[in-house]
Design a protein around this motif. Structure first.
Motif, PDB file in Angstrom:
ATOM      1  N   PHE A 113       1.108   4.189  -2.784  1.00 35.80           N
ATOM      2  CA  PHE A 113       0.827   5.554  -2.340  1.00 35.80           C
ATOM      3  C   PHE A 113       1.943   6.499  -2.787  1.00 35.80           C
ATOM      4  CE2 PHE A 113       1.778   8.631   1.130  1.00 35.80           C
ATOM      5  CZ  PHE A 113       0.694   9.483   0.970  1.00 35.80           C
ATOM      6  N   ASP A 155       3.288  10.671   7.552  1.00 34.86           N
ATOM      7  CA  ASP A 155       2.292  10.232   6.591  1.00 34.86           C
ATOM      8  C   ASP A 155       1.338   9.221   7.222  1.00 34.86           C
ATOM      9  OD1 ASP A 155       3.538   7.706   6.547  1.00 34.86           O
ATOM     10  OD2 ASP A 155       4.625   8.102   4.692  1.00 34.86           O
ATOM     11  N   GLU A 202       0.838  -1.206   0.000  1.00 33.89           N
ATOM     12  CA  GLU A 202       0.000   0.000   0.000  1.00 33.89           C
ATOM     13  C   GLU A 202       0.872   1.254   0.000  1.00 33.89           C
ATOM     14  OE1 GLU A 202      -3.113   2.300   3.010  1.00 33.89           O
ATOM     15  OE2 GLU A 202      -2.404   0.293   3.517  1.00 33.89           O
TER      16      GLU A 202
END
Length: 311
Positions: A169, A257, A165
């Motif tokens: 991203f 993040d 993921e």
């Protein structure tokens, strides 16, 4: 020392948080990795308070170029320390080149994976050096387009299983981003749905990610962050919005993040201001920086130039 004007901008620059060791570490890495050089350095302003509590005029950062990769060594105080959640692959051509690097990094360091032959490399070792920075030394042909030094993010604890993921991203955040490799664990190696080795290319620079199962006593922290160097306010705005989406904005251009990893979104001009001979101008810019979350390039430059606009 002044910044070399002709040096091209490196988009992603790792930042190592140290406690008054930046100059010592720079000297150590210069001895250990051939061709390493100090590009510039900066000091805490004489006239401004700073959140680290470091003495005014003491060394703030040392900028290195290590095997073609830029690094910032930051004297931030004892709050954070690097840990193996972030390491750096060092690609060398021959097995014989691994041994002297291993010996040097092991002086005051420790082996996380001992020097040996492994299925992925005839000569490989994972070492945490005396400053807490982790290096994966690997002999053999490097992936096409990869630099000699490549950051590696290890997803552990609550973030375990999110490496794929994260790679996707990041590929959508930085220019030219694309996931180039995504290898999962085979049966018997680990959870087959987890990433054993993934690689993304970000604006010409590679970054590796992996899911590491098992217990670990560490996680991502400010001890090792990545800086995104920006040309102007539009880039600062874009990268700040994208990287902080689902994450946590911080002070002075720092953010976390959605995976808890720390970034700094920084105008490329900042390094020139910190190395400028006009210390009063730098002091004004530093004071302005301390009041900001997302950095305002125009306001920083205005503070640097002062009321007369002549700095």
């Amino acid at each position: 020392r002044a910044v070399e004007a002709a040096m091209p901008m490196t988009r992603i620059v790792p930042c190592v948080w140290l406690d008054d060791q930046a100059e010592t570490a720079a000297a150590f890495y210069s001895r250990t990795f051939k061709g390493t050089r100090v590009v510039s350095s900066s000091r805490y302003p004489e006239g401004s308070a700073n959140p680290s509590g470091r003495p005014p005029g003491s060394v703030l950062t040392v900028e290195l170029e290590l095997l073609g990769q830029r690094f910032t060594l930051l004297n931030g105080g004892p709050i954070f320390k690097p840990n193996p959640s972030v390491s750096f692959f060092v690609h060398v051509d021959t097995p014989a080149e691994v041994d002297p690097l291993y010996a040097a990094l092991m002086e005051g360091g420790e082996a996380l994976m001992p020097l040996d032959g492994y299925p992925w490399s005839e000569r490989y070792a994972w070492v945490q050096d005396r400053f807490g920075v982790s290096w994966q030394l690997i002999a053999g042909r490097r992936p096409e387009g990869s630099g000699a030094v490549v950051p590696c993010l290890m997803f552990v604890g609550p973030m375990h299983g999110r490496a794929a993921e994260a790679l996707r991203f990041l590929a959508g955040v930085l220019p030219g981003g694309r996931v180039e490799a995504l290898e999962h664990y085979a049966a018997g190696e680990g959870p087959v749905e987890m990433v054993k080795h993934g690689r993304v290319l970000l604006d010409g620079q590679a970054l590796i990610a992996m899911d590491a199962h098992g217990g670990h006593g560490f996680a991502f922290s400010e001890g090792l962050s990545l800086q995104v160097m920006c040309q102007g306010q539009a880039e600062v705005d874009r990268f700040w919005a994208a990287l902080s989406d689902g994450g946590e904005p911080g002070q002075c251009g720092w953010l976390k993040d959605r995976f808890g990893f720390s970034w700094q979104v920084v105008p490329a001009a900042w390094e020139q201001w910190t190395a400028h001979s006009d210390k009063a101008a730098y002091d004004r810019a530093f004071s302005a920086l301390l009041e900001m979350k997302k950095l305002d390039v125009v306001a920083l430059e205005r503070a640097f130039r002062g009321p007369s606009g002549t700095a």
